[in-house]
Motif scaffolding. Structure first.
Motif, mmCIF file in Angstrom:
data_model
loop_
_atom_site.group_PDB
_atom_site.id
_atom_site.type_symbol
_atom_site.label_atom_id
_atom_site.label_comp_id
_atom_site.label_asym_id
_atom_site.label_seq_id
_atom_site.Cartn_x
_atom_site.Cartn_y
_atom_site.Cartn_z
ATOM 1 N N SER A 60 -9.556 -1.390 0.787
ATOM 2 C CA SER A 60 -8.160 -1.638 1.185
ATOM 3 C C SER A 60 -8.036 -2.415 2.482
ATOM 4 C CB SER A 60 -7.349 -0.330 1.294
ATOM 5 O OG SER A 60 -7.603 0.358 2.507
ATOM 6 N N PHE A 61 -9.129 -2.886 3.052
ATOM 7 C CA PHE A 61 -9.093 -3.559 4.348
ATOM 8 C C PHE A 61 -8.896 -5.073 4.233
ATOM 9 C CE2 PHE A 61 -10.844 -0.646 7.896
ATOM 10 C CZ PHE A 61 -10.143 0.439 7.393
ATOM 11 N N CYS A 62 -8.471 -5.541 3.056
ATOM 12 C CA CYS A 62 -8.160 -6.972 2.911
ATOM 13 C C CYS A 62 -6.859 -7.158 2.121
ATOM 14 C CB CYS A 62 -9.305 -7.718 2.230
ATOM 15 S SG CYS A 62 -9.110 -9.526 2.221
ATOM 16 N N PRO A 63 -5.720 -6.735 2.678
ATOM 17 C CA PRO A 63 -4.454 -7.075 2.034
ATOM 18 C C PRO A 63 -4.329 -8.591 1.876
ATOM 19 C CG PRO A 63 -4.110 -5.406 3.721
ATOM 20 C CD PRO A 63 -5.529 -5.907 3.882
ATOM 21 N N MET A 64 -3.842 -9.012 0.704
ATOM 22 C CA MET A 64 -3.743 -10.440 0.402
ATOM 23 C C MET A 64 -2.448 -10.701 -0.360
ATOM 24 S SD MET A 64 -6.151 -12.752 -2.163
ATOM 25 C CE MET A 64 -7.683 -12.375 -1.310
ATOM 26 N N GLY A 65 -1.773 -11.793 -0.018
ATOM 27 C CA GLY A 65 -0.586 -12.150 -0.784
ATOM 28 C C GLY A 65 0.565 -12.596 0.120
ATOM 29 N N PRO A 66 1.785 -12.542 -0.378
ATOM 30 C CA PRO A 66 2.147 -12.088 -1.715
ATOM 31 C C PRO A 66 1.872 -13.119 -2.811
ATOM 32 C CG PRO A 66 4.080 -12.876 -0.560
ATOM 33 C CD PRO A 66 2.955 -12.946 0.423
ATOM 34 N N PRO A 82 -1.053 0.653 0.064
ATOM 35 C CA PRO A 82 -1.404 1.287 1.334
ATOM 36 C C PRO A 82 -2.777 0.880 1.863
ATOM 37 C CG PRO A 82 -1.730 2.837 -0.465
ATOM 38 C CD PRO A 82 -1.093 1.608 -1.069
ATOM 39 N N ILE A 83 -2.854 0.723 3.172
ATOM 40 C CA ILE A 83 -4.134 0.587 3.866
ATOM 41 C C ILE A 83 -4.683 1.996 4.076
ATOM 42 C CG2 ILE A 83 -5.273 -0.147 6.002
ATOM 43 C CD1 ILE A 83 -2.930 -2.198 6.304
ATOM 44 N N LEU A 84 -5.884 2.245 3.598
ATOM 45 C CA LEU A 84 -6.456 3.594 3.638
ATOM 46 C C LEU A 84 -7.092 3.852 5.001
ATOM 47 C CD1 LEU A 84 -8.005 3.708 0.042
ATOM 48 C CD2 LEU A 84 -5.708 4.378 0.793
ATOM 49 N N GLY A 85 -6.238 4.174 5.957
ATOM 50 C CA GLY A 85 -6.693 4.340 7.330
ATOM 51 C C GLY A 85 -7.694 5.459 7.503
ATOM 52 N N HIS A 86 -7.658 6.463 6.621
ATOM 53 C CA HIS A 86 -8.583 7.594 6.775
ATOM 54 C C HIS A 86 -10.032 7.201 6.515
ATOM 55 C CE1 HIS A 86 -7.989 7.569 2.380
ATOM 56 N NE2 HIS A 86 -9.174 8.146 2.323
ATOM 57 N N LEU A 87 -10.254 6.012 5.921
ATOM 58 C CA LEU A 87 -11.630 5.564 5.697
ATOM 59 C C LEU A 87 -12.305 5.147 7.006
ATOM 60 C CD1 LEU A 87 -11.264 3.559 2.368
ATOM 61 C CD2 LEU A 87 -12.019 5.922 2.706
ATOM 62 N N MET A 143 5.939 -13.052 2.832
ATOM 63 C CA MET A 143 5.562 -11.962 3.725
ATOM 64 C C MET A 143 4.600 -11.011 3.029
ATOM 65 S SD MET A 143 8.970 -10.894 5.828
ATOM 66 C CE MET A 143 9.882 -12.103 6.817
ATOM 67 N N LEU A 144 3.552 -10.656 3.746
ATOM 68 C CA LEU A 144 2.576 -9.654 3.318
ATOM 69 C C LEU A 144 2.843 -8.404 4.140
ATOM 70 C CD1 LEU A 144 -0.146 -8.900 1.835
ATOM 71 C CD2 LEU A 144 -1.317 -9.806 3.853
ATOM 72 N N GLU A 145 3.170 -7.298 3.470
ATOM 73 C CA GLU A 145 3.538 -6.088 4.191
ATOM 74 C C GLU A 145 2.805 -4.885 3.610
ATOM 75 O OE1 GLU A 145 7.548 -3.519 4.457
ATOM 76 O OE2 GLU A 145 7.669 -5.469 5.510
ATOM 77 N N ASN A 146 2.174 -4.115 4.501
ATOM 78 C CA ASN A 146 1.411 -2.935 4.082
ATOM 79 C C ASN A 146 1.593 -1.825 5.092
ATOM 80 O OD1 ASN A 146 -0.272 -5.541 3.261
ATOM 81 N ND2 ASN A 146 -0.615 -3.979 1.694
ATOM 82 N N ARG A 147 1.683 -0.615 4.580
ATOM 83 C CA ARG A 147 1.794 0.580 5.416
ATOM 84 C C ARG A 147 0.434 1.270 5.482
ATOM 85 N NH1 ARG A 147 6.122 3.752 6.908
ATOM 86 N NH2 ARG A 147 7.478 2.441 5.598
ATOM 87 N N VAL A 148 0.125 1.827 6.647
ATOM 88 C CA VAL A 148 -1.101 2.594 6.803
ATOM 89 C C VAL A 148 -0.882 3.975 6.210
ATOM 90 C CG1 VAL A 148 -2.791 3.539 8.416
ATOM 91 C CG2 VAL A 148 -1.693 1.333 8.904
ATOM 92 N N ALA A 149 -1.741 4.379 5.268
ATOM 93 C CA ALA A 149 -1.602 5.680 4.616
ATOM 94 C C ALA A 149 -2.169 6.758 5.528
ATOM 95 C CB ALA A 149 -2.338 5.682 3.277
#
Length: 285
Positions: free
Chosen positions: A184-190, A118-123, A279-285
């Motif tokens: 969590s602001f740098c999703p990387m991959g897969p 998860p991307i920690l949007g509350h930050l 594909m790099l896929e992340n949901r905003v928490a």
């Protein structure tokens, strides 16, 4: 080859994705291979999948969970996005729509997460969460003062980066670390697609979707400063090390490019694809 870092309850180690997308444990057939991605890159060895067993319970981690240094990032590196950013009101009064030299900043390793995390949007307390799909370049052979003509010899492979940004923090602080470097602001991959599979990285394409809606699509050939130029500019006075990552910039279509801006909200899913890498896929928490 698509190399990954994974865990299955037996510790993190390197593997490879086969043509079906299954994770294969390359260390199981060659115990002399380094078990971590940085060690593998530094070794200069290129493993083969061969008879490596499938790991059915594998969970992907970021390909390089902790880079040697901060992730190098490049701002305003596609012409249309540079115009989009200049017209958004978030550019802090920069004089040049298209920068005369690469705009380089960094994201700390604590911002790195894997696909599916998860991307920690509350930050971001300001409500200005945005996405930026980017091609990432993974350095293999390190060095300082690398010339453009030799630069691609120093590339180990390519991955995908989401340069998640808190736009109001980015504007407020002028320097971009606090707006772009939150946990969590740098999703990387897969995966890391090895350079031998990419004769010409300029022919790669990148597409970003938010909740299934296509927002970005561009060819890497549209970069203002191409990959050789970026490697030359960064390495001129900073030693690049095996496993360093350069995020090359995002194309037009980010949230602040809309009127009004279309910021991310809790539950939104960002999916970025570069054919060949995945594909790099992340949901905003």
């Amino acid at each position: 080859m698509r190399l990954v870092t994974f865990t299955d309850g037996m510790g993190a180690r390197v593997g490879a994705l086969d043509s079906s997308g299954a994770v294969r444990d390359i260390t199981a057939v060659d115990s002399s291979l380094p078990r971590d991605m940085l060690g593998l890159i530094a070794s200069g060895r290129m493993p083969a999948i061969g008879d490596a067993p499938v790991v059915p319970e594998a969970r992907l981690l970021a390909p390089i969970p902790r880079t040697p240094k901060n992730v190098f990032c490049v701002g305003k590196n596609y012409h249309e996005h540079a115009k989009e950013f200049a017209g958004s009101g978030f550019d802090g009064g920069a004089k040049d729509v298209v920068p005369p030299f690469p705009v380089v900043f960094s994201k700390p390793h604590t911002s790195i997460i894997a696909t599916g995390e998860p991307i920690l949007g509350h930050l971001d307390p300001t409500g200005g969460l945005d996405y930026e799909g980017e091609l990432g370049v993974v350095i293999g052979k390190g060095g300082r003062g690398i010339a453009k003509a030799d630069s691609l010899k120093h590339v180990f492979g390519y991955t995908i980066i989401n340069d998640v940004t808190a736009r109001h923090l980015q504007k407020r602080h002028s320097q971009w670390v606090l707006g772009k470097g939150l946990d969590s602001f740098c999703p990387m991959g897969p995966a890391i697609l090895t350079a031998d599979e990419v004769p010409d990285p300029a022919k790669l394409t990148l597409t970003t979707w938010v909740n299934g809606e296509q927002r970005q699509h561009a060819s890497v050939s549209d970069l203002i400063f191409d990959i050789p130029t970026l490697i030359e500019a960064i390495s001129a006075g900073i030693t690049l090390e095996p496993g360093d990552v350069i995020a090359t910039g995002t194309p037009v279509g980010v949230g602040i490019g809309f009127s009004p801006p279309r910021f991310l909200a809790s539950g939104d899913v960002v999916r970025i694809e570069v054919p060949g890498i995945g594909m790099l896929e992340n949901r905003v928490a």
